[in-house]
Enzyme design. Structure first.
Site: not given
Lengths: 411, 412
Positions: A166, A299, A336
């Site tokens: 990620c 994040h 996400h």
């Protein structure tokens, strides 16, 4: 670190595809509106998964193909990338000008054409014949979206895909930045593109890392992440090149940094050590101080451990502003996007700077006192005088990356 | 000469079917033996007359697994990478007395396919028993950066950590990224390399794309780089990891360097197809010429070319045309094409290329090579070559990417 003054690198074009469709304007309006971006999953049968929601792009393949161009073998992720790149190139005013320039493509990604590969594997496995639609696999590599963009736009410089979970997209931004600073390329496409897949849905379900409700980063009752899909591209250039052709700089990319936790394969370092080193590395690279940072695009996945570790890192970076540093968490709105999350969040960070407004982090509920700065919760967002924004990405395997953007005129 | 401080390769770890140490790899390279194995085709996924062989890591894992490192839940690429890294940088991987975290030790790894078997297993679990049957352990290790992450965990490397994809040019890309990070002072040491596994499903798909060498007209299934009868590459698995340091920050009394990396470049051929080769001779030739100029070198100052030609019909043709284009005004130096032995993907090529640049691999005697007149060049068939001063390593890739490295052998 080099001793000479940093060459200013600017963003001259933005493009994206998200749960709100194609285009940065759709994304921005979606972020500001109370309309939910994380809704029922329709891409595949959600039976058997704990979470049945996602930040899913509702554009049909035909519509994406029409907008993107590209060949018939393009995966959904390829098409996201192409749509985003076309928008970014048009905004940069580089349509028809790229052939004379040395263009590099730096993408971050996790799944790319995996969804199409899953379908191929299922069909091969059931038929036991092995000759089912082999062409669909030509878009399977994680490097495919970046390479498709490179072919369409005639890139002849480096075409590199980072796949560090990620943190990939933000790491790709750092590669693009360095390539421009060193003069290796004239124009850099920093991008990322990932689509929803059964493998990632099943995997995060198995890890019990998904929330059955839309994710709630930094809230006390957060229970996991929500997956999303889409793509984004930032066109980056040296500021002098943009000015020379009378173009417009949307923002500056001041610096990028990264570090590894070297702690655990999936869990972040509990004290956020890798994230802190990545942000410090970014600030060093940007020749900036923590007090220069006006807001953080965190994040913010909504998992218990991520948000806690991230906030511990932020607390160490901003010891005097622990409770007052404004924080947004774009994943609460769009889900996400895994490897490409850092790139679309970079786009959002630039949009916040452009509009002098932070988008709201949707959904109520008390903010976790152990895991947040000043989370932007106001309906419609918060208008603020913003000069810089720090975008942070953390990933599996302890990958951490950060990028600092500013207004073009900063400092 | 180049004003950048030299970046030194001071360690090399390799694990492949050609062995798990450099002596074993060199023995195979010098003898021309390729320990290839018959791929499991029992699932019916392969073509009837397709490829059968791959260079696989078979036999007991204890033959190459470093002692004292627990790798119980690792994917195969992670196992290969950690084993290679532990050889490249001995002393940091001891489980019992862990060393302190090093914020200046970074990792830059390449892969083309990632942990294929674990990903496939997740798909099997989903298809057979539904999504709730997916194993979390498999999922955490099916990410492309699993190998780089496990290397950072085992070696306690807290510096930059990259997993880079540029197809077959990935290993060159990983080395270039490591060089760049060292030059910028972002790390003082970098572990750079590649890890890959070959599964029956992946092998069958590569075969169906026509990428793999296959038996034809009574000839054995074999990779024949630059050969007239070439018809594909040999799929290989394994890992190679280099330990790289900046000469400027190198501790005194360190390991003697194998070679110095003095330059590297990546480029792209936009005329390529998704999984095929393009016609970008001018574009790629210009990029290679640019690299030589950046290093203040002329083509005739290269003593050896270690070509990444793997036996692909069109790929080798493009590689030959680029080399002839760049060397159009001077004779080509000797060329080695070790993918005839190392195969493609598995990382042994990177090890072979570095050993050639170090003057340790000096060519393979070849009796039955049939040159291809269309190419206008052929690999050296009559070793041993003189140890080179400067070596160009080429990294052609299907689908458009291309990479080059220039290595220099340290003065004795």
């Amino acid at each position: 670190m080099t001793a000479e003054p940093a060459i200013p690198i600017v963003v001259s074009g933005l493009g994206c595809v998200s749960t709100w469709g194609v285009g940065t304007e759709s994304l921005w309006q979606g972020l500001l509106s109370p309309r939910p971006g994380i809704t029922g999953l329709s891409r595949f049968d959600s039976r058997g998964y704990a979470a049945k929601i996602a930040g899913e792009c509702r554009e049909t393949l035909e519509s994406l193909r029409h907008r993107a161009g590209g060949d018939g073998d393009a995966s959904r992720a390829d098409l996201f990338a192409l749509c985003a790149a076309r928008e970014a190139v048009a905004q940069a005013g580089l349509d028809g000008r790229l052939s004379s320039l040395n263009v590099g493509v730096y993408f971050g990604g996790s799944t790319a054409g995996l969804a199409e590969g899953e379908g191929h594997y299922a069909s091969v496995r059931s038929s036991r014949r092995g000759h089912s639609s082999i062409r669909v696999l030509s878009s399977h590599p994680v490097s495919s979206p970046g390479e498709v963009v490179a072919r369409i736009f005639g890139a002849t410089g480096p075409v590199i895909t980072v796949s560090s979970a990620c943190a990939s997209g933000t790491l790709a931004l750092g590669l693009a930045l360095e390539a421009l600073r060193s003069g290796e390329v004239d124009v850099a496409f920093a991008g990322g593109s990932d689509s929803l897949t059964r493998t990632t849905f099943g995997g995060f379900n198995a890890l019990q890392a998904v929330d059955t409700r839309p994710c709630r980063p930094f809230r006390a009752d957060r229970a996991g992440l929500s997956l999303g899909e889409g793509g984004a591209v930032l066109v980056l250039e040296r500021q002098e090149s943009v000015e020379a052709r009378g173009g417009q700089s949307l923002a500056r990319l001041l610096g990028a940094g990264n570090a590894a936790d070297a702690h655990h394969m999936t869990a972040p370092h509990p004290e956020g050590e890798g994230a802190l080193i990545a942000m410090q590395d970014c600030l060093r690279d940007a020749r900036s101080e923590a007090e220069d940072v006006d807001f953080v695009n965190a994040h913010g996945t909504g998992t218990l451990l991520n948000d806690q570790a991230e906030f511990k890192a932020l607390r160490k970076l901003f010891p005097d502003r622990t409770r007052s540093i404004p924080v947004v968490a774009t994943k609460a709105s769009i889900g996400h996007l895994l490897g490409s999350a850092g790139v679309i969040e970079a786009v959002v960070t630039v949009l916040c700077l452009q509009h002098q407004r932070l988008h709201p982090v949707p959904r109520g509920g008390p903010v976790d006192p152990e895991a947040s700065g000043d989370l932007v919760q106001e309906r419609g967002g918060r208008r603020l005088e913003l000069r810089t924004g720090l975008s942070l990405s953390l990933g599996f395997g302890g990958s951490n990356a950060a990028a600092l953007f500013s207004l073009p005129s900063f400092p | 000469m180049n004003s950048n401080p030299p970046i030194l390769i001071v360690g090399l770890g390799t694990v492949s079917s050609l062995g798990s140490d450099t002596e074993s790899l060199l023995k195979h390279l010098h003898s021309g033996e390729t320990p290839a194995h018959t791929m499991d085709r029992s699932n019916g996924w392969h073509r009837a007359r397709g490829a059968r062989l791959a260079a696989l890591l078979r036999g007991p894992e204890s033959a190459w697994r470093p002692s004292g490192i627990a790798m119980r839940r690792f994917s195969r690429p992670s196992r290969f990478a950690v084993a290679a890294a532990a050889r490249a940088l001995p002393g940091r991987a001891a489980a019992h007395d862990p060393v302190a975290h090093d914020p200046d030790l970074g990792v830059s790894m390449a892969t083309m396919f990632g942990p294929s078997l674990f990903t496939q297993s997740i798909m099997d679990q989903t298809l057979d028993h539904g999504p709730s049957a997916v194993s979390p352990t498999l999922f955490t290790e099916c990410v492309a950066n699993a190998a780089a992450a496990q290397v950072s965990l085992v070696m306690r490397a807290r510096g930059p950590n990259f997993t880079l994809l540029a197809r077959e040019a990935g290993p060159a890309c990983a080395v270039i990224q490591a060089m760049d990070l060292l030059r910028r002072g972002r790390a003082t040491r970098m572990l750079a390399g590649v890890a890959e596994e070959i599964t029956p499903f992946l092998h069958s798909r590569l075969d169906r794309f026509g990428a793999l060498a296959r038996p034809a007209s009574g000839r054995a299934e074999k990779a024949r780089p630059f050969g007239r009868r070439r018809n594909g590459v040999l799929a290989a698995e394994g890992a190679t990891v280099l330990l790289m340091e900046s000469a400027a920050s190198r501790p005194s009394g360190g390991m003697p360097p194998l070679a110095a990396v003095i330059g590297g470049r990546m480029a792209f051929d936009p005329t390529s197809t998704r999984s095929g080769w393009g016609q970008g001779i001018e574009t790629l030739g210009k990029a290679l010429t640019g690299l030589l100029e950046q290093c203040h070198l002329s083509p005739d100052s290269i003593d050896l070319i270690v070509s990444g030609a793997g036996g692909s019909h069109h790929g080798d043709l493009l590689e030959a045309r680029i080399l002839r284009h760049v060397w159009r005004r001077s004779p080509l130096p000797p060329i080695l094409a070790p993918k005839a032995m190392t195969g493609e993907f598995g990382g042994a090529f990177l090890a072979a290329a570095v050993l050639a640049a170090a003057g340790l691999y000096r060519g393979t005697p070849t009796q039955d090579f049939e040159p291809d007149p269309e190419l206008g060049l052929a690999p050296c068939l009559d070793p041993p070559l003189d140890p080179p001063r400067r070596t160009l390593i080429t990294a052609p890739a299907s689908g458009g990417p291309y990479g080059w490295l220039i290595l220099e052998r340290p003065a004795p």
